[in-house]
Write an enzyme that holds these catalytic residues in place. Structure first.
Site, PDB file in Angstrom:
ATOM      1  N   GLU A   1       0.844  -1.310   0.027  1.00  0.00           N
ATOM      2  CA  GLU A   1      -0.082   0.018  -0.136  1.00  0.00           C
ATOM      3  C   GLU A   1       0.776   1.307  -0.080  1.00  0.00           C
ATOM      4  OE1 GLU A   1      -0.665  -2.441   1.892  1.00  0.00           O
ATOM      5  OE2 GLU A   1      -2.456  -3.532   1.415  1.00  0.00           O
TER       6      GLU A   1
ATOM      7  N   ASP B   1     -14.524 -11.822   8.324  1.00  0.00           N
ATOM      8  CA  ASP B   1     -12.979 -11.435   8.005  1.00  0.00           C
ATOM      9  C   ASP B   1     -12.271 -10.992   9.553  1.00  0.00           C
ATOM     10  OD1 ASP B   1     -13.478 -12.138   5.575  1.00  0.00           O
ATOM     11  OD2 ASP B   1     -13.179 -10.106   4.686  1.00  0.00           O
TER      12      ASP B   1
ATOM     13  N   GLN C   1      -9.100  -6.838   9.315  1.00  0.00           N
ATOM     14  CA  GLN C   1      -9.356  -6.252   7.953  1.00  0.00           C
ATOM     15  C   GLN C   1     -10.676  -5.455   8.372  1.00  0.00           C
ATOM     16  OE1 GLN C   1      -9.592  -9.325   4.785  1.00  0.00           O
ATOM     17  NE2 GLN C   1      -8.441 -10.451   6.276  1.00  0.00           N
TER      18      GLN C   1
END
Length: 325
Positions: free
Chosen positions: A64, A123, A127
């Protein structure tokens, strides 16, 4: 999920899908748009754009910080850039690069964080983007948008390209209630939408919590309380005029968000209320903790983000208003 069903709201596509559809459509009109993703295009739905315009799509892998560096460079070259990943990864992993590569130079990069909030479900906390609004709004001159449903997300996506400069758009994973049944949503950055009027209190909500706010207001109407509902889809710049009017005209305010209470919608509204017209307030959000893995509605119930939680907060705020008077 059943949020909104008691007031007749039907469920539509996830906001991430609406973003992907809108981006692909806008990409046909604007050949200057390029999209950069962190190897999750099938989840952020930038894949829709990639399938139509592969020469303008760049998959940077699970990196990222590099994704933001590349995005900043593309913007400096004159491109209209969309940079997407999961909200937790994009704002969390790459914050320093966003700060210096996007916010500081006021680069024309539109960040899109999907899988926000706890309604992503199974999840789990690694996340779940629950700090992203606070992180994005802390950046000078950043526009921050949290749409309520699919039609609003399409309108918000188009609005991103109506100005030059950095922005953050928050999208979600699950199907959500359709608040705006007309595809032509009256959407203006920095201007709240009033979905219901009332005189006893105001609920100011964003994202999935807008539908929950409408259900809470319906419940309260059966108890004799008429409650205004504002969709505050733009957290920054905040519609301070709408907040001030709500404080003056209804005398009590409750905020509702699928985000940590610190640094989110509630904090922004509280600042505006304190500066303009102080009234009793209550805050519905995630209270100083991370969630766990589970079914979306079970998580919303456990962490007190349901319509009944909003309704109780309104009752408390009205009670405080009556005591103060």
């Amino acid at each position: 999920m059943d949020i909104g069903k008691t007031v007749g709201l039907e469920y539509g596509p996830p906001t991430r899908n609406a973003f992907g559809d809108a981006l692909a459509a806008i990409g046909e009109e604007n050949k200057n748009i390029v999209v950069v993703d962190g190897d999750v295009g099938n989840s952020t739905r930038t894949q829709y754009f990639a399938e139509e315009f592969p020469d303008r799509f760049f998959n940077m892998g699970i990196a990222e910080s590099n994704l933001i560096g590349v995005s900043s460079g593309l913007a400096a070259s004159g491109k209209d850039v969309v940079a997407a990943s999961f909200a937790a990864f994009l704002l969390g992993n790459a914050y320093d690069q966003i700060r210096m590569g996007v916010a500081f130079p006021q680069a024309n990069v539109k960040l899109v964080g999907s899988h926000s909030g706890i309604s992503i479900g199974e999840d789990g906390p690694s996340q779940m983007g629950i700090e992203d609004i606070a992180l994005a709004t802390s950046l000078p001159n950043f526009t921050v948008i949290v749409p309520a449903d699919a039609p609003a997300t399409k309108a918000a996506t188009r609005a991103l390209f109506s100005f030059d400069g950095p922005a953050y758009l928050r999208t979600g994973r699950p199907k959500v209630p359709v608040v705006y049944t007309n595809e032509e949503v009256d959407f203006e950055i920095g201007k709240a939408n009033q979905l219901r009027d009332g005189r006893h209190a105001t609920i100011i909500a964003c994202g999935l919590m807008v539908a929950a706010a409408l259900e809470a207001a319906h419940t309260l109407s059966e108890e004799g309380f008429e409650v205004r509902v504002l969709d505050m889809h733009t957290i920054k710049p905040l519609d301070e005029t709408a907040v001030k009017l709500a404080a003056e005209q209804t005398g009590a305010i409750v905020t509702a968000e699928e985000h940590l209470l610190h640094g989110g919608l509630g904090a922004a509204v509280a600042t505006a209320v304190a500066q303009n017209h102080p009234v009793p307030m209550r805050f519905v959000g995630i209270n100083n903790q991370y969630a766990e893995s589970g079914e979306p509605e079970e998580l919303l119930q456990k962490y007190h983000l349901m319509p009944e939680d909003i309704a109780q907060a309104v009752r408390d705020a009205i009670d405080q208003k009556q005591k103060d008077n």
